[in-house]
Write an enzyme that holds these catalytic residues in place. Structure first.
Site, PDB file in Angstrom:
ATOM      1  N   ASP A   1     -13.925   5.240   7.288  1.00  0.00           N
ATOM      2  CA  ASP A   1     -12.046   6.154   6.939  1.00  0.00           C
ATOM      3  C   ASP A   1     -11.389   5.393   7.653  1.00  0.00           C
ATOM      4  O   ASP A   1     -11.077   4.196   8.715  1.00  0.00           O
ATOM      5  CB  ASP A   1     -12.979   7.518   8.672  1.00  0.00           C
ATOM      6  CG  ASP A   1     -11.367   8.063   7.567  1.00  0.00           C
ATOM      7  OD1 ASP A   1     -11.240   9.226   7.277  1.00  0.00           O
ATOM      8  OD2 ASP A   1     -10.255   8.010   8.882  1.00  0.00           O
ATOM      9  N   ALA A   2     -10.670   5.302   6.712  1.00  0.00           N
ATOM     10  CA  ALA A   2      -9.416   3.711   6.342  1.00  0.00           C
ATOM     11  C   ALA A   2      -8.310   5.289   7.553  1.00  0.00           C
ATOM     12  O   ALA A   2      -7.536   4.193   8.320  1.00  0.00           O
ATOM     13  CB  ALA A   2      -8.085   4.532   5.386  1.00  0.00           C
TER      14      ALA A   2
END
Length: 291
Positions: free
Chosen positions: A246-247
């Site tokens: 997840d960014a």
DNA sequence: CGCCAGGTTAGAG
DNA sequence: CTCTAACATGGC
């Protein structure tokens, strides 16, 4: 009806999350009250939730409902706010942690506000893949307004998330005018078809152990590790589920550790070893740090 | 304009 | 098994 809340629970922290997008179409928050349509046996029932005397006070419209509908609504709300999870041992772990210590103090009682329906959670995750959150909400709004059932109450319209059967019938191209990419359109229809054809259901996945559930979800085109973990976290409350790719999580870790560059996925996995068994909640509080 | 965003897939090495 | 290009579009 009244639903008791656990000790480590902050309704206002959960409301902050529910208020994060003005384009949110599936609930409204006004003055400490959340209103939302819940599909009970496919019929929309409006619920109003507020906190009172250390419990959630729930009103519903229409007022006359059966005992089984009542039970469904109670379970839905308990799952939505993750009321069953005992956070004591997570907080004991997090308080001593350099990265989480301040966060669990500042946002004490914040819980994973989830999506009890798997079809909704998978579709929402696909909408959010690789694009900024604001645009994802725009796509969701158009999708729900176009294909979801609704009811009106107090001059406002409340929508249910679209049924798999409705979306399964679509040709993916029909979603392009809503500004879905071809790939998103294909994935969203494919997931709906999996539900509609009985290859997938909330109930069948719920019975499985974590790794098996993840494997089953990933068999569906459009669901990779990120999306599977997201759903396992938001729908089934597996405490060990977290999207290492997840960014947002990467940005949070970079900020908290004062790193110049975002961590690699391997660095994230290494860091998370100390949160074993509580990865989902560690992720939640990292996300919260993004403001 | 360039870069990034709550990634996944198919295909190459 | 790992690495990479393609996908597609709004927001900053």
């Amino acid at each position: 009806m009244t639903i008791p809340v656990p000790r480590e629970f902050s309704f206002s922290e959960c409301l902050t999350f529910l208020l994060r997008s003005p384009r949110e179409i599936l609930h409204r928050v006004e003055g400490g009250v959340v209103r939302k349509a819940i599909g009970v046996e496919r019929e929309p029932i409006l619920v109003e939730i507020q906190e009172r005397n250390n419990a959630l006070d729930v009103h519903h419209y229409p007022g006359g409902i059966t005992e089984s509908q009542r039970k469904f609504i109670g379970q839905y709300i308990a799952q939505w706010f993750d009321l069953e999870t005992d956070l004591k041992s997570f907080y004991a772990l997090a308080r001593k942690d350099a990265l989480l210590g301040g966060l669990v103090k500042q946002y004490h009682g914040y819980r994973i506000v989830g999506q009890p329906d798997l079809h909704e959670s998978l579709t929402w995750a696909i909408l959010g893949q690789q694009i900024n959150l604001g645009f994802a909400y725009t796509l969701k709004q158009r999708f729900v307004e176009q294909y979801g059932h609704s009811l009106e109450h107090g001059g406002q319209r409340y929508f249910l998330f679209p049924e798999p059967s409705t979306i399964a019938r679509l040709a993916p191209e029909q979603l392009l005018p809503l500004q879905f990419s071809r790939q998103k359109a294909r994935y969203v229809v494919e997931v709906a078809r999996a539900f509609h054809e009985g290859r997938l259901s909330t109930e069948s996945i719920r019975q499985l152990p974590f790794e098996d559930a993840k494997t089953e979800l990933r068999k569906i085109k459009g669901i990779g590790n990120w999306t599977a973990n997201y759903a396992l976290m938001k729908t089934f409350r597996f405490p060990q589920a977290f999207p290492a790719e997840d960014a947002g999580l990467h940005n949070a870790i970079r900020n908290l550790k004062g790193m110049r560059a975002k961590p690699t996925i391997e660095q994230v996995r290494t860091l998370f070893k100390k949160y074993k068994g509580w990865e989902a909640y560690a992720t939640l509080y990292f996300w919260r740090s993004l403001g």
